[in-house]
Design a protein around this motif. Structure first.
Motif, mmCIF file in Angstrom:
data_model
loop_
_atom_site.group_PDB
_atom_site.id
_atom_site.type_symbol
_atom_site.label_atom_id
_atom_site.label_comp_id
_atom_site.label_asym_id
_atom_site.label_seq_id
_atom_site.Cartn_x
_atom_site.Cartn_y
_atom_site.Cartn_z
ATOM 1 N N CYS A 179 0.849 -1.185 0.000
ATOM 2 C CA CYS A 179 0.000 0.000 0.000
ATOM 3 C C CYS A 179 0.887 1.238 0.000
ATOM 4 N N ALA A 180 0.349 2.338 -0.540
ATOM 5 C CA ALA A 180 1.046 3.619 -0.521
ATOM 6 C C ALA A 180 0.022 4.725 -0.314
ATOM 7 N N GLN A 181 0.414 5.733 0.448
ATOM 8 C CA GLN A 181 -0.435 6.904 0.662
ATOM 9 C C GLN A 181 0.452 8.133 0.780
ATOM 10 N N ALA A 182 0.175 9.129 -0.034
ATOM 11 C CA ALA A 182 0.903 10.392 0.052
ATOM 12 C C ALA A 182 0.276 11.242 1.148
ATOM 13 N N VAL A 183 1.139 11.982 1.863
ATOM 14 C CA VAL A 183 0.686 12.921 2.883
ATOM 15 C C VAL A 183 1.470 14.224 2.730
ATOM 16 N N VAL A 184 0.857 15.331 3.143
ATOM 17 C CA VAL A 184 1.510 16.639 3.096
ATOM 18 C C VAL A 184 1.318 17.338 4.441
ATOM 19 N N LYS A 185 2.218 18.312 4.688
ATOM 20 C CA LYS A 185 2.141 19.078 5.934
ATOM 21 C C LYS A 185 2.796 20.431 5.724
ATOM 22 N N ASP A 186 2.132 21.481 6.204
ATOM 23 C CA ASP A 186 2.757 22.798 6.206
ATOM 24 C C ASP A 186 3.763 22.830 7.348
ATOM 25 N N ALA A 187 4.985 23.227 7.050
ATOM 26 C CA ALA A 187 6.049 23.258 8.041
ATOM 27 C C ALA A 187 6.783 24.596 7.952
ATOM 28 N N PRO A 188 7.283 25.074 9.071
ATOM 29 C CA PRO A 188 8.006 26.340 9.047
ATOM 30 C C PRO A 188 9.355 26.194 8.350
ATOM 31 N N GLY A 189 9.873 27.309 7.866
ATOM 32 C CA GLY A 189 11.203 27.301 7.276
ATOM 33 C C GLY A 189 11.191 27.006 5.797
ATOM 34 N N ASP A 190 12.400 26.921 5.268
ATOM 35 C CA ASP A 190 12.612 26.653 3.854
ATOM 36 C C ASP A 190 13.059 25.219 3.652
ATOM 37 N N TYR A 191 12.844 24.734 2.456
ATOM 38 C CA TYR A 191 13.256 23.376 2.114
ATOM 39 C C TYR A 191 14.783 23.258 2.092
ATOM 40 N N ALA A 192 15.271 22.145 2.562
ATOM 41 C CA ALA A 192 16.685 21.767 2.459
ATOM 42 C C ALA A 192 16.719 20.253 2.280
ATOM 43 N N PRO A 193 17.618 19.742 1.438
ATOM 44 C CA PRO A 193 17.638 18.306 1.163
ATOM 45 C C PRO A 193 17.910 17.413 2.377
ATOM 46 N N ASP A 194 18.444 17.980 3.443
ATOM 47 C CA ASP A 194 18.766 17.163 4.623
ATOM 48 C C ASP A 194 17.644 17.160 5.678
ATOM 49 N N ILE A 195 16.496 17.731 5.345
ATOM 50 C CA ILE A 195 15.355 17.728 6.269
ATOM 51 C C ILE A 195 14.914 16.295 6.516
ATOM 52 N N LYS A 196 14.692 15.953 7.776
ATOM 53 C CA LYS A 196 14.149 14.651 8.141
ATOM 54 C C LYS A 196 12.626 14.781 8.145
ATOM 55 N N LEU A 197 12.003 14.387 7.044
ATOM 56 C CA LEU A 197 10.569 14.596 6.882
ATOM 57 C C LEU A 197 9.753 13.906 7.972
ATOM 58 N N GLY A 198 10.178 12.751 8.395
ATOM 59 C CA GLY A 198 9.447 12.032 9.436
ATOM 60 C C GLY A 198 9.483 12.726 10.775
ATOM 61 N N ALA A 199 10.418 13.646 10.969
ATOM 62 C CA ALA A 199 10.530 14.373 12.229
ATOM 63 C C ALA A 199 9.700 15.653 12.251
ATOM 64 N N LEU A 200 9.102 16.022 11.118
ATOM 65 C CA LEU A 200 8.301 17.259 11.071
ATOM 66 C C LEU A 200 7.009 17.092 11.834
#
Length: 67
Positions: A46-67
């Motif tokens: 199974c797969a499900q996409a999710v989105v979330k508004d988060a503060p700050g700017d994007y950086a490739p080293d962001i740990k998405l699961g920690a947001l």
């Protein structure tokens, strides 16, 4: 910034728990879930996409699961 994740898992309760955990942390469902056969393992996935508004700017080293 809007963050995006694609949650995937075998078709077990673990997938539902993964999505439920993301929802409890403020993520929102994005689109319809997907369900497909994995020919390598012989199991359904199974797969499900999710989105979330988060503060700050994007950086490739962001740990998405920690947001």
């Amino acid at each position: 910034m809007q963050a995006y994740r694609l949650l995937t898992e075998e078709d077990t309760s673990a997938f539902c728990h993964k999505v439920t955990e993301a929802l409890s942390k403020g993520w929102t469902l994005y689109g319809d879930p997907a369900y497909a056969h994995d020919p390598v393992t012989g199991k359904m996935r199974c797969a499900q996409a999710v989105v979330k508004d988060a503060p700050g700017d994007y950086a490739p080293d962001i740990k998405l699961g920690a947001l």
